[in-house]
Design a protein around this motif. Structure first.
Motif, PDB file in Angstrom:
ATOM      1  N   ARG A 100       5.346 -48.306  15.280  1.00  0.00           N
ATOM      2  CA  ARG A 100       6.851 -48.490  14.763  1.00  0.00           C
ATOM      3  C   ARG A 100       7.392 -48.342  14.764  1.00  0.00           C
ATOM      4  NH1 ARG A 100       2.944 -45.175   9.661  1.00  0.00           N
ATOM      5  NH2 ARG A 100       2.210 -47.297   9.062  1.00  0.00           N
ATOM      6  N   PRO A 101       7.746 -47.614  15.811  1.00  0.00           N
ATOM      7  CA  PRO A 101       8.739 -47.514  16.397  1.00  0.00           C
ATOM      8  C   PRO A 101       9.810 -48.598  16.966  1.00  0.00           C
ATOM      9  CG  PRO A 101       8.343 -45.036  16.135  1.00  0.00           C
ATOM     10  CD  PRO A 101       7.299 -46.101  15.840  1.00  0.00           C
ATOM     11  N   ALA A 156      13.443 -47.521   8.149  1.00  0.00           N
ATOM     12  CA  ALA A 156      12.063 -47.641   7.123  1.00  0.00           C
ATOM     13  C   ALA A 156      11.413 -47.321   7.494  1.00  0.00           C
ATOM     14  CB  ALA A 156      12.212 -48.168   5.899  1.00  0.00           C
ATOM     15  N   LEU A 157      11.087 -48.797   8.706  1.00  0.00           N
ATOM     16  CA  LEU A 157       9.846 -48.926   9.475  1.00  0.00           C
ATOM     17  C   LEU A 157       9.032 -48.087  10.337  1.00  0.00           C
ATOM     18  CD1 LEU A 157       7.260 -50.678  10.079  1.00  0.00           C
ATOM     19  CD2 LEU A 157       9.368 -52.509  11.759  1.00  0.00           C
ATOM     20  N   ALA A 158      10.482 -47.800  11.172  1.00  0.00           N
ATOM     21  CA  ALA A 158      10.364 -46.711  12.467  1.00  0.00           C
ATOM     22  C   ALA A 158       9.600 -45.070  11.432  1.00  0.00           C
ATOM     23  CB  ALA A 158      11.747 -46.317  13.494  1.00  0.00           C
ATOM     24  N   SER A 159      10.320 -44.336  10.498  1.00  0.00           N
ATOM     25  CA  SER A 159      10.166 -43.697   9.996  1.00  0.00           C
ATOM     26  C   SER A 159       8.798 -42.778   9.720  1.00  0.00           C
ATOM     27  CB  SER A 159      11.582 -42.840   9.344  1.00  0.00           C
ATOM     28  OG  SER A 159      11.634 -43.436   8.173  1.00  0.00           O
ATOM     29  N   GLY A 160       8.719 -44.177   8.743  1.00  0.00           N
ATOM     30  CA  GLY A 160       7.182 -44.646   7.553  1.00  0.00           C
ATOM     31  C   GLY A 160       8.097 -44.396   6.445  1.00  0.00           C
ATOM     32  N   LYS A 161       8.295 -44.068   6.800  1.00  0.00           N
ATOM     33  CA  LYS A 161       9.578 -43.860   4.442  1.00  0.00           C
ATOM     34  C   LYS A 161       9.925 -44.838   4.294  1.00  0.00           C
ATOM     35  CE  LYS A 161       9.629 -39.324   5.064  1.00  0.00           C
ATOM     36  NZ  LYS A 161       8.437 -38.609   4.819  1.00  0.00           N
ATOM     37  N   GLY A 162       8.246 -45.533   3.469  1.00  0.00           N
ATOM     38  CA  GLY A 162       9.055 -47.180   2.967  1.00  0.00           C
ATOM     39  C   GLY A 162       8.571 -48.096   3.613  1.00  0.00           C
ATOM     40  N   ARG A 189       6.075 -50.579   4.760  1.00  0.00           N
ATOM     41  CA  ARG A 189       5.407 -51.283   4.594  1.00  0.00           C
ATOM     42  C   ARG A 189       6.702 -51.956   3.957  1.00  0.00           C
ATOM     43  NH1 ARG A 189       0.531 -50.957   1.000  1.00  0.00           N
ATOM     44  NH2 ARG A 189       0.426 -52.898   1.283  1.00  0.00           N
ATOM     45  N   ALA A 190       7.392 -51.687   3.171  1.00  0.00           N
ATOM     46  CA  ALA A 190       8.669 -52.634   2.095  1.00  0.00           C
ATOM     47  C   ALA A 190       9.527 -53.021   3.601  1.00  0.00           C
ATOM     48  CB  ALA A 190       8.968 -51.964   1.582  1.00  0.00           C
ATOM     49  N   GLY A 191       9.912 -52.082   4.518  1.00  0.00           N
ATOM     50  CA  GLY A 191      11.179 -52.231   5.012  1.00  0.00           C
ATOM     51  C   GLY A 191      10.287 -53.045   6.140  1.00  0.00           C
ATOM     52  N   ALA A 192       8.799 -53.048   6.494  1.00  0.00           N
ATOM     53  CA  ALA A 192       8.306 -54.611   7.170  1.00  0.00           C
ATOM     54  C   ALA A 192       8.513 -55.731   6.441  1.00  0.00           C
ATOM     55  CB  ALA A 192       7.087 -53.881   7.376  1.00  0.00           C
ATOM     56  N   ALA A 193       8.460 -55.731   5.467  1.00  0.00           N
ATOM     57  CA  ALA A 193       8.483 -57.432   4.633  1.00  0.00           C
ATOM     58  C   ALA A 193       9.972 -57.245   4.631  1.00  0.00           C
ATOM     59  CB  ALA A 193       8.163 -56.715   3.412  1.00  0.00           C
ATOM     60  N   VAL A 194      10.481 -56.729   4.534  1.00  0.00           N
ATOM     61  CA  VAL A 194      12.268 -57.073   4.721  1.00  0.00           C
ATOM     62  C   VAL A 194      12.470 -57.815   6.203  1.00  0.00           C
ATOM     63  CG1 VAL A 194      14.297 -56.321   4.623  1.00  0.00           C
ATOM     64  CG2 VAL A 194      12.983 -55.464   2.783  1.00  0.00           C
TER      65      VAL A 194
END
Length: 192
Positions: free
Chosen positions: A9-10, A78-84, A86-91
């Motif tokens: 993720r990061p 959001a993607l790197a931290s894991g907080k949100g 899936r939404a971060g990846a979609a954005v």
């Protein structure tokens, strides 16, 4: 979270955070490539977006580039931290589409070597897009919302059927008991 996810993720988000910061700080070099895409995309978005959102979309390409940078930084974090995540990846996947079309239009390049370089960058972005799509749907082995909703509906239907059968049995038992009580009452009346 697995070690692979903790690393992936990061690593996947790093380019978006770095490019996003660059777009915020220094958008001017990106404006010439972004201008043709924003000239077509902004009117389309304003036509379909609700009035409250359409009124807030920046008009200048410089501000649109900066806004895209902000979205990429937030999505990347959001993607790197894991907080949100899936939404971060979609954005991020959504922001990558106009960035790729604007930044790497290899089909418009005449020079063979430059076209080849742009095609490679275009395909690299397609690979990033695929990785972001996988990250957007990754439920870490847990059931997704769609599965849980379907499973919950089936369980509710099953429980409803069980409850209806139990109620039917109870009603039959009560009817038998009522008939028996009526017979006993009638017999007592006849004796009395």
């Amino acid at each position: 979270m697995t070690v692979v996810r903790a690393l992936a993720r990061p690593l996947l988000s790093m380019i978006f955070v770095a490019q996003g910061v660059n777009s915020i700080r220094n958008p001017e070099p990106l404006v010439p490539k972004a201008q043709p895409v924003t000239d077509r995309l902004v009117p389309m978005v304003k036509n379909v977006a609700p009035a409250q959102i359409a009124d807030r979309i920046p008009e200048t390409t410089v501000n649109l580039v900066r806004l895209n940078g902000v979205v990429q930084v937030l999505g990347g974090l959001a993607l790197a931290s894991g907080k949100g995540r899936r939404a971060g990846a979609a954005v991020l996947a959504t922001t990558l589409i106009p960035v790729t079309v604007a930044g790497h239009p290899f089909w418009q390049v005449k020079d063979k070597d430059a076209r080849s370089a742009q095609r490679i960058q275009f395909m690299k972005n397609l690979g990033l897009f695929g990785g972001l799509l996988l990250a957007a749907v990754d439920t870490e082995g847990k059931p997704g919302v769609a599965w849980r909703a379907t499973h919950g509906a089936r369980a509710a239907k099953r429980e409803t059927k069980r409850g209806a059968k139990a109620a039917k049995r109870e009603a039959k038992q009560l009817a038998r008991e009522a008939k028996q009580a009526a017979r006993i009452a009638k017999a007592e009346l006849n004796l009395g």
